[in-house]
Design an enzyme around this catalytic site. Structure first.
Site, PDB file in Angstrom:
ATOM      1  N   LYS A 125      12.806  53.470  52.051  1.00 45.60           N
ATOM      2  CA  LYS A 125      12.744  53.257  50.599  1.00 45.60           C
ATOM      3  C   LYS A 125      13.324  54.474  49.882  1.00 45.60           C
ATOM      4  O   LYS A 125      13.975  54.336  48.869  1.00 45.60           O
ATOM      5  CB  LYS A 125      11.302  53.021  50.165  1.00 45.60           C
ATOM      6  CG  LYS A 125      10.854  51.592  50.417  1.00 45.60           C
ATOM      7  CD  LYS A 125      11.222  50.657  49.273  1.00 45.60           C
ATOM      8  CE  LYS A 125      11.378  49.256  49.738  1.00 45.60           C
ATOM      9  NZ  LYS A 125      10.518  48.232  49.322  1.00 45.60           N
TER      10      LYS A 125
ATOM     11  N   HIS B  55       8.736  47.922  54.020  1.00 44.08           N
ATOM     12  CA  HIS B  55      10.067  47.368  54.276  1.00 44.08           C
ATOM     13  C   HIS B  55      10.167  46.931  55.740  1.00 44.08           C
ATOM     14  O   HIS B  55       9.176  46.995  56.490  1.00 44.08           O
ATOM     15  CB  HIS B  55      11.173  48.356  53.880  1.00 44.08           C
ATOM     16  CG  HIS B  55      11.120  49.679  54.595  1.00 44.08           C
ATOM     17  ND1 HIS B  55      11.309  49.803  55.952  1.00 44.08           N
ATOM     18  CD2 HIS B  55      10.912  50.932  54.143  1.00 44.08           C
ATOM     19  CE1 HIS B  55      11.234  51.069  56.308  1.00 44.08           C
ATOM     20  NE2 HIS B  55      10.974  51.781  55.222  1.00 44.08           N
TER      21      HIS B  55
HETATM   22  N1  MSP Z   1       1.663  58.003  57.443  1.00 43.88           N
HETATM   23  C1  MSP Z   1       2.489  58.382  58.528  1.00 43.88           C
HETATM   24  C2  MSP Z   1       1.917  57.907  59.840  1.00 43.88           C
HETATM   25  C3  MSP Z   1       0.544  58.395  60.160  1.00 43.88           C
HETATM   26  S1  MSP Z   1      -0.048  57.761  61.665  1.00 43.88           S
HETATM   27  C4  MSP Z   1      -1.408  58.617  61.985  1.00 43.88           C
HETATM   28  C5  MSP Z   1       3.893  57.804  58.342  1.00 43.88           C
HETATM   29  N2  MSP Z   1       3.986  56.739  57.567  1.00 43.88           N
HETATM   30  S2  MSP Z   1       5.360  55.975  57.201  1.00 43.88           S
HETATM   31  O1  MSP Z   1       4.968  54.928  56.303  1.00 43.88           O
HETATM   32  O2  MSP Z   1       6.319  56.904  56.719  1.00 43.88           O
HETATM   33  O3  MSP Z   1       5.987  55.378  58.473  1.00 43.88           O
HETATM   34  C6  MSP Z   1       5.276  55.020  59.571  1.00 43.88           C
HETATM   35  C7  MSP Z   1       6.046  54.207  60.555  1.00 43.88           C
HETATM   36  O4  MSP Z   1       6.780  53.147  59.979  1.00 43.88           O
HETATM   37  C8  MSP Z   1       7.085  54.873  61.419  1.00 43.88           C
HETATM   38  O5  MSP Z   1       6.614  55.716  62.385  1.00 43.88           O
HETATM   39  C9  MSP Z   1       7.642  53.633  62.077  1.00 43.88           C
HETATM   40  O6  MSP Z   1       6.722  53.142  63.010  1.00 43.88           O
HETATM   41  C10 MSP Z   1       7.753  52.717  60.883  1.00 43.88           C
HETATM   42  N3  MSP Z   1       9.073  52.835  60.270  1.00 43.88           N
HETATM   43  C11 MSP Z   1       9.376  53.284  59.025  1.00 43.88           C
HETATM   44  N4  MSP Z   1      10.720  53.187  58.830  1.00 43.88           N
HETATM   45  C12 MSP Z   1      11.288  52.675  59.932  1.00 43.88           C
HETATM   46  C13 MSP Z   1      12.577  52.263  60.292  1.00 43.88           C
HETATM   47  N5  MSP Z   1      13.598  52.364  59.475  1.00 43.88           N
HETATM   48  N6  MSP Z   1      12.723  51.708  61.514  1.00 43.88           N
HETATM   49  C14 MSP Z   1      11.681  51.506  62.384  1.00 43.88           C
HETATM   50  N7  MSP Z   1      10.472  51.896  62.081  1.00 43.88           N
HETATM   51  C15 MSP Z   1      10.242  52.516  60.891  1.00 43.88           C
HETATM   52  O7  MSP Z   1       4.820  58.329  58.904  1.00 43.88           O
END
Ligand code: MSP
Length: 524
Positions: free
Chosen positions: A309, A24
């Site tokens: 999500k 997203h």
């Molecule tokens: N798999 C772990 C990260 C492991 S790194 C060794 C994880 N994944 S995640 O898919 O949940 O999200 C990762 C990243 O997506 C967040 O840290 C951020 O950088 C980005 N974001 C997810 N949702 C977000 C927002 N709503 N706003 C901004 N960034 C966001 O955590």
């Protein structure tokens, strides 16, 4: 600061994303920011390495796959190939590698890393009891939980009930690293950015660290602990190691030495502690150099909550690119939200910036200049009679500001504001000079003045194309083509940021053609 080949690459990473669902806006936000940073450094002439990828183990993925009636590996393969990789291609992300944690090049090295820690006495067996959030894949402390209905305890991020774990686990002696970490933060004041993130981590570490459970034994979707295959490695230990395994740790020493340590790990603020506390401690424990910087970006919010999500607030980037185009999308979030702070997305704000900044200020400038050179000089850029020193000076200042802001400080909004202030200045110059009136003066002085005005505007656009190329590559290419610049100056991607400010690079005689509007009017 500059990296030339031979020295270690400027290495930037995004988090590796969980593939429990499609990407997203939040995921794209971090990935676009990393892409702009790496493209900027490439245009400084540095050797750059940009890594992204997917985090595929753990309970969250396993349960999602089960709910869809497929194996976790099948689920991951499908999501990676059908959702994640195509999105990055769509958004013009120029990553050098894409790592998946289910790849052998990763899993084998993770086992070796953990075995090394075990052999060094950094790992011991113990019992864990406490709350766990599968959404975060994180062991929580009771104090940070929120109260839900019927006495349920909720994860403060996901607002959903945590689970109570009681397992035999292996532990990493994280508690022994508190003082070493504090000393490191002290010696490297820029290690954690922005300042709010640094303060949060300092406060957390000063309270004292607990040992970290690094294995799970109640499910099997993970990398087995090499000396005890009833356990799989905790998904965060597995995931953090991607930054090393992807660049050859334990497999290709020359590549590893030429890339590691990472210069910038971009992370969302929700995963700051993993990167600023656990990851450096793991590296210290194995005697590896630490990354240069952990930069935590804020959250994109919807209705006051983190867009996600699982909260059903995830908006797909394609919904916006269909309407605004890819380049405007890449521009908008970085321009509208100071990097490091939370920000809300709104359709209205995006439309307003598209129309005023991109279409009116920038797009119109480009098409007006091309149209006038076409009309008054048959499309051949005239020679300027004099240098407009005020504009040349403003350009030099703009390049310096944008270079520091974007390339050094990750202040994308500040850097873009500098470039767009310059665009405004050139627009103001044209309005003041009124070339359409000057054109009526057919005396040699009148024609010389007209030539100066149009040369000044076209030369300014030459620099703007270079400065915006990392952010809006397709649009900048169009502008470069419309200025006839390639024939004289070479490919746009070979233009150096440092040279962007040397006035007079676009030669008289360049063939200027009016192409399509850079930013077409939005359909309502
Ligand atoms: N798999 C772990 C990260 C492991 S790194 C060794 C994880 N994944 S995640 O898919 O949940 O999200 C990762 C990243 O997506 C967040 O840290 C951020 O950088 C980005 N974001 C997810 N949702 C977000 C927002 N709503 N706003 C901004 N960034 C966001 O955590």
């Amino acid at each position: 600061m500059a990296n030339t080949s031979g020295e270690s690459a400027f290495y930037v990473s995004t988090p590796i994303y969980y593939v429990n669902d499609a990407p997203h806006l939040g995921h794209a936000y971090t990935t676009v920011a990393g892409d702009v940073l790496t493209r900027w450094h490439r245009q400084r002439g540095e050797r750059v390495w940009y890594l992204t990828g997917t985090d595929e183990h753990g309970q969250k993925i396993m349960r999602t796959a089960e709910a869809h009636g497929v194996s976790p590996q099948e689920w991951c393969d499908k999501l990676v190939e059908e959702s994640w990789k195509p999105l990055w291609r769509h958004l013009e992300i120029a990553n050098d590698d894409f790592i998946r944690t289910t790849e052998k090049r990763h899993t084998e090295r993770v086992q070796e890393f953990v075995q090394d820690l075990y052999d060094k006495g950094e790992i011991y067996k113990g019992g864990y009891e406490g709350p766990y959030c599968v959404g975060c894949e994180e062991f929580k402390t009771p104090g940070e939980l929120l109260d839900g209905e019927d006495g349920a305890k909720l994860c403060p991020i996901h607002k959903r009930p945590v689970e109570w774990l009681q397992e035999d686990n292996y532990f990493f002696k994280l508690s022994e690293y508190g003082q070493r970490l504090l000393d490191f933060y002290d010696e490297h004041p820029d290690f954690i950015q922005p300042a709010s993130a640094r303060n949060e981590v300092l406060q957390f570490v000063r309270q004292g660290l607990q040992d970290l459970s690094i294995s799970r034994s109640t499910f099997d979707w993970g990398i087995p602990i090499p000396w005890d295959d009833k356990h799989v490695i905790y998904v965060w230990v597995d995931a953090l190691l991607n930054y090393a395994t992807a660049v050859g740790y334990g497999a290709d020493q020359a590549k590893f030495d030429g890339t590691w340590p990472a210069n910038v790990h971009l992370v969302g603020k929700d995963i700051l502690r993993f990167h600023a506390v656990i990851w450096p401690a793991m590296l210290m424990a194995n005697g590896l150099p630490l990354p240069g910087r952990i930069f935590a970006n804020g959250w994109l919010m919807v209705g006051g909550e983190k867009m996600s999500k699982s909260n059903l607030t995830g908006i797909s980037p394609q919904q916006l690119t269909e309407h605004f185009g890819v380049d405007a999308y890449r521009y908008y979030f970085l321009r509208a939200i100071p990097f490091g702070q939370d920000g809300s997305f709104s359709w209205e704000d995006f439309s307003a910036r598209y129309t005023s900044e991109l279409a009116n200020d920038f797009g119109n400038l480009a098409s007006r200049v091309a149209a006038m050179v076409g009309k008054y000089f048959d499309g051949a850029l005239p020679e300027a009679a004099t240098t407009e020193q005020a504009i040349a000076d403003a350009l030099a200042d703009t390049v310096a500001r944008a270079d520091k802001a974007i390339g050094d400080d990750l202040d994308f909004a500040g850097g873009l504001a500098a470039v767009f202030d310059f665009v405004k200045l050139v627009n103001g110059y044209l309005s003041e000079q009124e070339p359409w009136k000057v054109a009526k003066d057919t005396s040699p002085e009148g024609q010389a003045k007209l030539a100066t005005i149009l040369y000044t505007a076209a030369e300014s656009l030459r620099a703007v194309a270079v400065l915006l190329n990392p952010v809006m590559p397709a649009t900048s290419e169009k502008l470069w083509a419309s200025l006839g610049a390639e024939e004289h100056l070479g490919a746009l991607s070979d233009q150096r940021i440092a040279e962007a400010s040397s006035w007079g690079r676009l030669p008289a005689g360049a063939r200027i053609v009016k192409g399509d509007n850079l930013f077409p009017r939005l359909e309502s």
